[in-house]
Design an enzyme around this catalytic site. Structure first.
Site, PDB file in Angstrom:
ATOM      1  N   THR A  20       0.811  -1.218   0.000  1.00  0.00           N
ATOM      2  CA  THR A  20       0.000   0.000   0.000  1.00  0.00           C
ATOM      3  C   THR A  20       0.839   1.261   0.000  1.00  0.00           C
ATOM      4  OG1 THR A  20      -1.838  -1.102   1.137  1.00  0.00           O
ATOM      5  CG2 THR A  20      -1.728   1.293   1.338  1.00  0.00           C
ATOM      6  N   ASP A  65       1.423  -6.574  -4.347  1.00  0.00           N
ATOM      7  CA  ASP A  65       0.524  -6.414  -3.208  1.00  0.00           C
ATOM      8  C   ASP A  65       0.916  -7.518  -2.236  1.00  0.00           C
ATOM      9  OD1 ASP A  65      -1.803  -6.897  -1.484  1.00  0.00           O
ATOM     10  OD2 ASP A  65      -2.896  -5.573  -2.844  1.00  0.00           O
ATOM     11  N   SER A  66       1.029  -7.212  -0.964  1.00  0.00           N
ATOM     12  CA  SER A  66       1.532  -8.231  -0.032  1.00  0.00           C
ATOM     13  C   SER A  66       0.573  -9.404   0.119  1.00  0.00           C
ATOM     14  CB  SER A  66       1.838  -7.621   1.344  1.00  0.00           C
ATOM     15  OG  SER A  66       0.659  -7.341   2.073  1.00  0.00           O
ATOM     16  N   THR A  99       1.041  -4.292   4.486  1.00  0.00           N
ATOM     17  CA  THR A  99       0.755  -4.671   5.874  1.00  0.00           C
ATOM     18  C   THR A  99       0.057  -6.021   6.025  1.00  0.00           C
ATOM     19  OG1 THR A  99      -1.370  -3.488   5.884  1.00  0.00           O
ATOM     20  CG2 THR A  99       0.590  -2.258   6.574  1.00  0.00           C
ATOM     21  N   ASP A 100      -0.651  -6.482   4.991  1.00  0.00           N
ATOM     22  CA  ASP A 100      -1.454  -7.692   5.165  1.00  0.00           C
ATOM     23  C   ASP A 100      -0.610  -8.900   5.566  1.00  0.00           C
ATOM     24  OD1 ASP A 100      -3.860  -6.481   4.730  1.00  0.00           O
ATOM     25  OD2 ASP A 100      -4.022  -7.069   2.629  1.00  0.00           O
ATOM     26  N   THR A 270      -1.743 -21.626  19.888  1.00  0.00           N
ATOM     27  CA  THR A 270      -3.071 -21.273  20.364  1.00  0.00           C
ATOM     28  C   THR A 270      -3.739 -20.267  19.444  1.00  0.00           C
ATOM     29  OG1 THR A 270      -4.360 -20.361  22.205  1.00  0.00           O
ATOM     30  CG2 THR A 270      -2.161 -19.448  21.862  1.00  0.00           C
ATOM     31  N   CYS A 272      -5.681 -18.093  20.653  1.00  0.00           N
ATOM     32  CA  CYS A 272      -5.883 -16.924  21.515  1.00  0.00           C
ATOM     33  C   CYS A 272      -4.771 -15.896  21.315  1.00  0.00           C
ATOM     34  CB  CYS A 272      -5.910 -17.346  22.983  1.00  0.00           C
ATOM     35  SG  CYS A 272      -7.191 -18.538  23.388  1.00  0.00           S
TER      36      CYS A 272
END
Length: 334
Positions: A20, A65-66, A99-100, A270, A272
């Site tokens: 981006t 594009d990442s 960033t993706d 995990t 989480c």
């Protein structure tokens, strides 16, 4: 340079991968564009007060594009970083990246560049440079200033004024200026006394074949068998809570055991954001251990994925890969 030292950079290589940060509008939406070096020079000329080191610029073509990032591209990126340090005389590297998948790439490079005597900082932006309220220039300028002040050798992620350890963070927001956050993971171990020579940053790495599979209610043997039957060498299994899964499903456990016996390395992390894998807390966790699954401790999905690629790509025996997955190499289990 000792990994603990933070020495001011004298020459920075800026590696532009796309993302981006340098995108421009096309008929089909935003897409990576060349010519970012000139835009960067013009922007920096408007801020002569910035205390930054001399820098060079290289585009890694084709710009992407990442969302299109691959482990094959990581190999090119590792080679570009090594060339910048060993051949081009740079003592620091700034990687501009979308960033993706930035957390994936920064984590992967943490393992691909073990022992590199220079800092490598990843940054990007949530909005393209030049558009209203873009965070692009503040992230680039901030990273360059920080490198000039001194950053320890190793890979770091810089965003919105903060350095993050790539093996302990993730992209947690799709908006705003703070998309990345350090995850409060636990399950640390002592750092490895020595790193096998094959893992050194200047050693070539082959491609590994690694998959990631999240558990979900009703998960059975079929999706697991489908992934394990695709010739993968390793699997990151995203488990519930402290590392539990449907251990009352005989087919599921049998598939794990068969994969383990055939040499597939299976690592549990995990789902989480906080905590980590501790198999022996619940029977539904100890059953995974009995099936040959390794406990990933507090490793993030991104760290486990990148670490497996590095270990397998180095050509290490399966037994050594399994051992090193439960040993801290660069902060992923600290």
């Amino acid at each position: 340079m000792s990994p603990a030292q933070a020495v001011p950079a004298r020459q920075v290589m800026v590696l532009y991968t796309g993302g981006t940060i340098g995108m421009q509008a096309t008929a089909n939406g935003l897409a990576p564009a060349s010519g970012f070096e000139q835009r960067l020079r013009e922007q920096l000329a408007e801020h002569p007060d910035l205390a930054i080191a001399p820098w060079r610029f290289r585009e890694l073509l084709p710009l992407i594009d990442s969302a299109n990032m691959t482990p094959q591209y990581w190999q090119r990126l590792r080679e570009a970083v090594v060339q910048a340090v060993q051949a081009d005389g740079c003592d620091a590297v700034l990687v501009l990246h979308g960033t993706d998948t930035l957390a994936y790439s920064a984590a992967a490079m943490s393992f691909q560049l073990l022992g590199l005597p220079a800092p490598v900082v990843f940054t990007g932006s949530m909005l393209p440079a030049g558009v209203p309220d873009s965070d692009a220039w503040e992230n680039i300028n901030g990273a360059l200033v920080m490198l000039a002040q001194g950053v320890a050798a190793g890979v770091q992620l810089y965003f919105h004024g903060e350095l993050l350890v790539p093996t302990r963070c993730a992209k947690v927001r799709s908006f705003g200026r703070n998309p990345f956050a350090a995850l409060k993971r636990s399950g640390g171990v002592a750092r490895a006394d020595a790193v096998p020579a094959a893992l050194a940053y200047d050693q070539p790495k082959a491609l590994g074949n690694v998959a990631v599979l999240p558990l979900f209610p009703g998960f059975g043997a079929e999706p697991l068998q489908a992934v394990l039957g695709s010739s993968v060498q390793a699997l990151v299994l995203e488990c519930y809570g402290s590392g539990t899964g449907p251990c009352d499903n005989p087919g599921f456990i049998a598939a794990l055991k068969a994969a383990h016996e055939s040499g597939v390395v299976i690592v549990a992390v995990t789902q989480c954001h906080e905590g980590g894998v501790e198999f022996d807390v619940y029977e539904a966790g100890s059953g995974l251990r009995a099936a040959g699954v390794l406990a990933g401790g507090g490793m993030t999905r991104e760290a486990a994925f990148g670490k497996l690629h590095a270990l397998l790509g180095a050509g290490l025996p399966v037994a050594e890969v399994r051992r090193l997955m439960e040993v801290d190499l660069c902060g992923e289990l600290a």
